[in-house]
Each structure stands twice: as structure tokens, then as C-alpha cells.
Motif scaffolding. Structure first.
Motif, PDB file in Angstrom:
ATOM      1  N   ARG A  91       3.894  11.316   9.065  1.00  0.00           N
ATOM      2  CA  ARG A  91       5.076  10.729   8.420  1.00  0.00           C
ATOM      3  C   ARG A  91       4.876  10.583   6.907  1.00  0.00           C
ATOM      4  N   GLY A  92       3.824  11.184   6.372  1.00  0.00           N
ATOM      5  CA  GLY A  92       3.625  11.189   4.926  1.00  0.00           C
ATOM      6  C   GLY A  92       2.820  10.040   4.394  1.00  0.00           C
ATOM      7  N   LEU A  93       2.090   9.329   5.261  1.00  0.00           N
ATOM      8  CA  LEU A  93       1.266   8.214   4.816  1.00  0.00           C
ATOM      9  C   LEU A  93      -0.164   8.677   4.580  1.00  0.00           C
ATOM     10  N   LYS A  94      -0.763   8.171   3.506  1.00  0.00           N
ATOM     11  CA  LYS A  94      -2.141   8.519   3.162  1.00  0.00           C
ATOM     12  C   LYS A  94      -3.074   7.417   3.640  1.00  0.00           C
ATOM     13  N   PRO A  95      -4.028   7.721   4.527  1.00  0.00           N
ATOM     14  CA  PRO A  95      -4.927   6.677   5.026  1.00  0.00           C
ATOM     15  C   PRO A  95      -5.986   6.283   3.999  1.00  0.00           C
ATOM     16  N   GLU A  96      -6.296   5.002   3.955  1.00  0.00           N
ATOM     17  CA  GLU A  96      -7.389   4.500   3.123  1.00  0.00           C
ATOM     18  C   GLU A  96      -8.673   4.604   3.937  1.00  0.00           C
ATOM     19  N   ARG A  97      -9.619   5.394   3.437  1.00  0.00           N
ATOM     20  CA  ARG A  97     -10.860   5.613   4.177  1.00  0.00           C
ATOM     21  C   ARG A  97     -12.103   5.472   3.310  1.00  0.00           C
ATOM     22  N   THR A  98     -11.960   5.360   2.009  1.00  0.00           N
ATOM     23  CA  THR A  98     -13.127   5.388   1.122  1.00  0.00           C
ATOM     24  C   THR A  98     -13.264   4.147   0.243  1.00  0.00           C
ATOM     25  N   GLY A  99     -12.316   3.227   0.292  1.00  0.00           N
ATOM     26  CA  GLY A  99     -12.361   2.066  -0.588  1.00  0.00           C
ATOM     27  C   GLY A  99     -13.379   1.019  -0.142  1.00  0.00           C
ATOM     28  N   ALA A 222     -10.787 -23.969   1.449  1.00  0.00           N
ATOM     29  CA  ALA A 222     -11.236 -22.600   1.693  1.00  0.00           C
ATOM     30  C   ALA A 222     -12.748 -22.577   1.899  1.00  0.00           C
ATOM     31  N   VAL A 223     -13.204 -21.697   2.773  1.00  0.00           N
ATOM     32  CA  VAL A 223     -14.642 -21.569   3.020  1.00  0.00           C
ATOM     33  C   VAL A 223     -15.143 -20.150   2.774  1.00  0.00           C
ATOM     34  N   GLN A 224     -14.231 -19.224   2.468  1.00  0.00           N
ATOM     35  CA  GLN A 224     -14.636 -17.854   2.188  1.00  0.00           C
ATOM     36  C   GLN A 224     -13.666 -17.235   1.196  1.00  0.00           C
ATOM     37  N   ALA A 225     -14.151 -16.224   0.475  1.00  0.00           N
ATOM     38  CA  ALA A 225     -13.346 -15.575  -0.558  1.00  0.00           C
ATOM     39  C   ALA A 225     -13.443 -14.075  -0.407  1.00  0.00           C
ATOM     40  N   VAL A 226     -12.364 -13.390  -0.818  1.00  0.00           N
ATOM     41  CA  VAL A 226     -12.315 -11.941  -0.752  1.00  0.00           C
ATOM     42  C   VAL A 226     -11.692 -11.413  -2.033  1.00  0.00           C
ATOM     43  N   ALA A 227     -12.127 -10.206  -2.443  1.00  0.00           N
ATOM     44  CA  ALA A 227     -11.580  -9.568  -3.640  1.00  0.00           C
ATOM     45  C   ALA A 227     -11.524  -8.069  -3.396  1.00  0.00           C
ATOM     46  N   PHE A 228     -10.565  -7.412  -4.063  1.00  0.00           N
ATOM     47  CA  PHE A 228     -10.456  -5.957  -4.017  1.00  0.00           C
ATOM     48  C   PHE A 228     -10.821  -5.463  -5.416  1.00  0.00           C
ATOM     49  N   PRO A 229     -12.095  -5.169  -5.674  1.00  0.00           N
ATOM     50  CA  PRO A 229     -12.569  -5.047  -7.048  1.00  0.00           C
ATOM     51  C   PRO A 229     -12.316  -3.699  -7.702  1.00  0.00           C
ATOM     52  N   SER A 230     -12.057  -3.745  -8.990  1.00  0.00           N
ATOM     53  CA  SER A 230     -12.136  -2.575  -9.853  1.00  0.00           C
ATOM     54  C   SER A 230     -13.613  -2.363 -10.191  1.00  0.00           C
ATOM     55  N   PRO A 231     -13.963  -1.259 -10.874  1.00  0.00           N
ATOM     56  CA  PRO A 231     -15.369  -1.084 -11.280  1.00  0.00           C
ATOM     57  C   PRO A 231     -15.902  -2.259 -12.106  1.00  0.00           C
ATOM     58  N   ASP A 232     -15.097  -2.740 -13.068  1.00  0.00           N
ATOM     59  CA  ASP A 232     -15.534  -3.901 -13.840  1.00  0.00           C
ATOM     60  C   ASP A 232     -15.604  -5.137 -12.950  1.00  0.00           C
ATOM     61  N   GLY A 233     -14.612  -5.261 -12.055  1.00  0.00           N
ATOM     62  CA  GLY A 233     -14.587  -6.406 -11.161  1.00  0.00           C
ATOM     63  C   GLY A 233     -15.771  -6.444 -10.222  1.00  0.00           C
ATOM     64  N   TYR A 234     -16.287  -5.269  -9.867  1.00  0.00           N
ATOM     65  CA  TYR A 234     -17.458  -5.227  -8.987  1.00  0.00           C
ATOM     66  C   TYR A 234     -18.627  -5.974  -9.634  1.00  0.00           C
ATOM     67  N   LEU A 244     -20.539  -6.245  -1.078  1.00  0.00           N
ATOM     68  CA  LEU A 244     -19.631  -5.099  -0.990  1.00  0.00           C
ATOM     69  C   LEU A 244     -19.592  -4.600   0.449  1.00  0.00           C
ATOM     70  N   ALA A 245     -18.393  -4.233   0.915  1.00  0.00           N
ATOM     71  CA  ALA A 245     -18.247  -3.709   2.272  1.00  0.00           C
ATOM     72  C   ALA A 245     -17.204  -2.601   2.276  1.00  0.00           C
ATOM     73  N   PRO A 246     -17.444  -1.507   2.996  1.00  0.00           N
ATOM     74  CA  PRO A 246     -16.440  -0.437   3.078  1.00  0.00           C
ATOM     75  C   PRO A 246     -15.227  -0.896   3.868  1.00  0.00           C
ATOM     76  N   VAL A 247     -14.079  -0.343   3.537  1.00  0.00           N
ATOM     77  CA  VAL A 247     -12.859  -0.683   4.269  1.00  0.00           C
ATOM     78  C   VAL A 247     -12.980  -0.231   5.711  1.00  0.00           C
ATOM     79  N   HIS A 248     -12.227  -0.886   6.590  1.00  0.00           N
ATOM     80  CA  HIS A 248     -12.078  -0.374   7.948  1.00  0.00           C
ATOM     81  C   HIS A 248     -11.125   0.821   7.858  1.00  0.00           C
ATOM     82  N   PRO A 249     -11.563   2.023   8.180  1.00  0.00           N
ATOM     83  CA  PRO A 249     -10.714   3.202   7.961  1.00  0.00           C
ATOM     84  C   PRO A 249      -9.474   3.200   8.860  1.00  0.00           C
ATOM     85  N   ASP A 250      -8.418   3.807   8.330  1.00  0.00           N
ATOM     86  CA  ASP A 250      -7.176   4.017   9.069  1.00  0.00           C
ATOM     87  C   ASP A 250      -6.510   2.720   9.503  1.00  0.00           C
TER      88      ASP A 250
END
Length: 256
Positions: A91-99, A222-234, A244-250
Motif C-alpha cells: 500500500r506504499g508504506l515504508k517500514p522502519e527497520r534500521t533506526g 515518571a520512572v523511565q525516559a525515552v528519546a528518538f535521537p539525532s546524531p548530536d542527540g545521541y 541505545l536500542a534498535p527499533v522493533h522492525p516492521d
């Protein structure tokens, strides 16, 4: 700590918050879609059950999103099977597999460190516009009228102490030099955005804004935090103990 699982729940909670904020939305079966009209795939999207991913209900949600003519994300609340994944891609959707995502428990973080910069929380619309202008002046948005639209969206969602969404602005000699936002849900906080103006980077402003947000979230439970980092943000988050953790693919797809 399942960092990428938390990241998915965070994104789904954010879309539900947008829907609760009264933005354009539609529901089909066990799925829904919402759109703010902003040019960002984090401000428009759908949340679907794996069963919806492989059904005709999917087309109704995608057609609705495509009519909005803005970038969008589609989140699947559980692992889709191979047929459902193939249908989403067809249907034209691009899966996130490498973030990657980053996260950490808040226990053990020193919340009493005094920031070296003047940082104030946004509590009114005038301060909100000043806060959002930091991003605009740094080139985050280029569309005409985008600042006004961003301020309108943020104001409609609500903000301030005790709210799920909070904004902070860093100043130097009265001039805004940084801005940041957090979103709290359940027992977690998402460090949404952080911007430091050109010429003021590498001086600890981003770290100060991050510490302030984490401390505020901890005080709200809150007891935990999450971020979606840029290279500088990393580098910033890694220095504060984020892993750092890889995304759950698809599980996240982007509307093309």
C-alpha cells in the motif's frame, strides 16, 4: 527495560493525545488516524491493530491520511505477520527497520544538579511563541506560516506544570538560546524536541534542558525516559546514561 517497546507505546500515546486534543481524526474498526496538518510524520498518523494491517479497513485509514497531503506514520500495536507486513508495503508504506531509540530508568539520575543556564518553563501563549520561535529561527521549519501553526497546535494540546506536555526555554542575557519539550504518559516521559541555537552549541545548554525535563518528569511520577535521537542527540543522551536500542522492525511505517 524494553526501550524500543516503550518508544512504540510512546508514539501511540502521542497520537492518542492528538486525537484527544480535537484534531481531525477518523476511526475504522480497531484503528484510528489523526492529523494536525503540520508537515511532520510525528504529528500525523495512524495506530492500528495487527488485524487491521491485513484487512480492508487499512485502505480507509490510508486514504484518509493521503487526503491530508502531509507526512504521516502508521504504528502497529503488535508484531504483524508476514502477510500483513507485505500488505502494508504494497500500500506504499515504508517500514522502519534500521533506526534506533534511546532510553534509561530515572532511578539513579542526579536530579539536583543546578543548571548553569537560565531556564524557564513556558506557562503562557506569549512565552510559547518565544519558545517555538527558537526552532523556527534555527531552520527547523521552512513553510510560510509554520510558526503560527505550531503555536496553535501546541496551545490546543495544553501545556505547563502538571500537564502531560511541557515546554522550557533557555536564555542567555535575556535572549532565547534553546528550547525543549517533553511528553509524559503512564510512568514514562518522552524527550520530544531539543534545540540549541547556532553559536551556542557545545556549551551545556542541551544537557541543562534535558536535566530539567527529566527532573520535572520524575517529580510527576515518571520512572523511565525515552528519546528518538539525532546524531548530536545521541551524544547528549549517552552522556546522561541513556542506552541505545534498535527499533522493533516492521512496527512503524511511513506514508510515502
Amino acid at each position: 527495560m524494553d526501550i524500543s517497546g516503550l518508544a512504540l507505546r510512546t508514539q501511540a500515546a502521542w497520537f492518542r493525545a492528538l486525537a484527544a486534543g480535537g484534531f481531525a481524526q477518523t476511526s475504522v474498526g480497531d484503528g484510528f488516524a489523526v492529523s494536525t496538518g503540520l508537515h511532520s510524520n510525528s504529528e500525523n498518523g495512524a495506530v492500528i491493530d495487527p488485524s487491521v494491517a491485513g484487512s480492508d479497513e487499512l485502505d480507509a485509514l490510508l486514504d484518509w491520511l493521503r487526503e491530508k497531503a502531509v507526512p504521516a506514520s502508521v504504528l502497529v500495536t503488535g508484531p504483524p505477520g508476514p502477510e500483513a507486513t507485505a500488505r502494508l508495503i504494497d500500500r506504499g508504506l515504508k517500514p522502519e527497520r534500521t533506526g534506533h531509540n534511546m532510553g534509561r530508568p530515572l532511578a539513579g539520575l542526579d536530579h539536583d544538579v543546578a543548571p548553569a543556564w537560565q531556564i524557564s518553563e513556558v506557562t503562557d501563549v506569549q512565552a510559547l511563541r518565544e519558545n517555538q520561535r527558537v526552532y523556527a529561527d534555527d531552520g527547523w521549519w521552512g513553510e510560510p506560516g509554520e510558526l503560527d501553526r505550531r503555536v496553535d497546535v501546541a496551545a490546543r494540546l495544553g501545556f505547563g506544570p502538571g500537564s502531560p506536555i511541557r515546554h522550557w526555554t533557555a536564555h542567555h542575557q535575556g535572549v532565547p538560546v534553546g528550547a525543549a519539550t517533553s511528553f509524559q504518559f503512564e510512568d514514562a516521559v518522552w524527550l520530544v524536541h531539543c534545540c540549541v541555537t547556532t553559536g551556542r552549541r557545545r556549551h551545556g545548554i542541551g544537557t541543562a534542558l534535558t536535566r530539567v525535563r527529566l527532573a520535572a518528569a520524575a517529580r510527576q511520577g515518571a520512572v523511565q525516559a525515552v528519546a528518538f535521537p539525532s546524531p548530536d542527540g545521541y551524544h547528549l543522551h549517552h552522556a546522561l546514561g541513556f542506552e541505545l536500542a534498535p527499533v522493533h522492525p516492521d512496527r512503524c511505517f511511513y506514508l510515502q
